[in-house]
Design an enzyme around this catalytic site. Sequence first.
Site, short mmCIF file in Angstrom:
data_model
loop_
_atom_site.label_atom_id
_atom_site.label_comp_id
_atom_site.label_asym_id
_atom_site.label_seq_id
_atom_site.Cartn_x
_atom_site.Cartn_y
_atom_site.Cartn_z
N LYS A 161 7.11 13.34 -9.69
CA LYS A 161 6.82 14.48 -10.57
C LYS A 161 5.44 14.30 -11.18
O LYS A 161 5.16 13.23 -11.71
CB LYS A 161 7.87 14.54 -11.69
N CYS A 199 9.87 10.08 -25.89
CA CYS A 199 11.02 9.94 -24.99
C CYS A 199 11.92 8.76 -25.33
O CYS A 199 12.97 8.58 -24.71
CB CYS A 199 10.52 9.82 -23.54
N CYS A 221 17.00 11.94 -21.40
CA CYS A 221 15.79 11.55 -22.11
C CYS A 221 15.96 11.97 -23.56
O CYS A 221 16.71 12.90 -23.86
CB CYS A 221 14.56 12.22 -21.51
N ARG A 251 2.02 10.68 -23.95
CA ARG A 251 3.00 9.82 -23.27
C ARG A 251 2.36 8.87 -22.28
O ARG A 251 3.02 8.32 -21.42
CB ARG A 251 4.04 10.71 -22.58
N SER A 257 6.56 23.06 -14.27
CA SER A 257 6.32 24.35 -14.92
C SER A 257 4.86 24.75 -14.78
O SER A 257 4.53 25.92 -14.55
CB SER A 257 6.73 24.29 -16.38
N LYS A 295 6.92 9.39 -12.41
CA LYS A 295 6.63 10.54 -13.27
C LYS A 295 5.28 10.29 -13.93
O LYS A 295 5.12 9.33 -14.69
CB LYS A 295 7.72 10.72 -14.32
#
Length: 332
Positions: A252, A128, A118, A221, A279, A199
């Site tokens: 994700k 990205c 990416c 995004r 995370s 994602k």
Amino acid sequence: MQRFHQNRRNQAVRDACAETRLGAADLIPALFVVEDENYLQAVPGLETTWHAGIKRLAEALSPWFALGMDKVLLFGICPEEHKTPDGRAAWSADSLIARAVREIRTRFPAISVITDVCLCAYTSHGHCGVLTAEDHQESCQIDNDATLPLLAAMAVCHARAGAQWVAPSAMMDGQVQAIRQALDAAGFQATRILGYSAKFASALYGPFRGAAGSAPGLGDRASYQMDIRNGREALSEIAADLAEGAAAVMVKPAVHYLDVIARARDKWPEATIAAYHTSGEFMALRAAAQAGVLDGRKALHEQLTAIKRAGADWIITYGGAAWLKQAEEARW
Ligand SMILES: [Zn+2]
């Protein structure tokens, strides 16, 4: 009356009857590679992984491999002065990740190296892909088709260095096909693609973006990552990646999207499905544990087990080592 309690009577019986078993090889740690060759520090705000320079990679990785993990996912940290609107540092022949892959393949030949593909850690605007000319700095519209050859070049660069897997995470339409074709044309038919297929534009990526230096400078995004409200569309994204040549697909984040993992598992029983325990998911547990709200190690085990029970084969997680070690890690 059914005697369900029979199979719950003691730990040995429960273990014997468990439907889901989590092992070290299911867990994939993520590592951030930095330019300074001799640098090795826990990532601020994400202390169970590392910012590691090339010469310190083995030191960072060995404890994970000693626990039985056999894969690693690499992210590059690009110095600010090397960032450009097109992120060209990402695909230069001697890129940071290419050097890291060569080092790891030499030091740990049995380990599978997966590289993130990416541009966001390499672009000056933090998106990205490249931005459309007319929208530059305005609404941050991504030029999908102009980004594809750049991602493909990055993937070939990693394959040439020896990466067995490349993992495109940019959420560009057609990225798996573009990368597959470029890999094949360059003679890397054996290099596999792990698609970040579903994602979502999630609020759970915060600690990662701090660690990777990849937060978008302007905008967000949402125009290319998936809308969090869409499950059926996620299956279409996964179907497209499989059709385009992905050898494995990913959902994700993980815990908030177990429905997507389960539906994908039902629809493609034979597919290798990865899930990214992000995370934010990990650090929320860690913060709760540190506040004394819950038993962090148990809660982490419960989350990772749930992800696997839902149907994931692999789990990318910052908490793998923390869970695998019998004693709770000091840093966790
Ligand atoms: Zn990105």
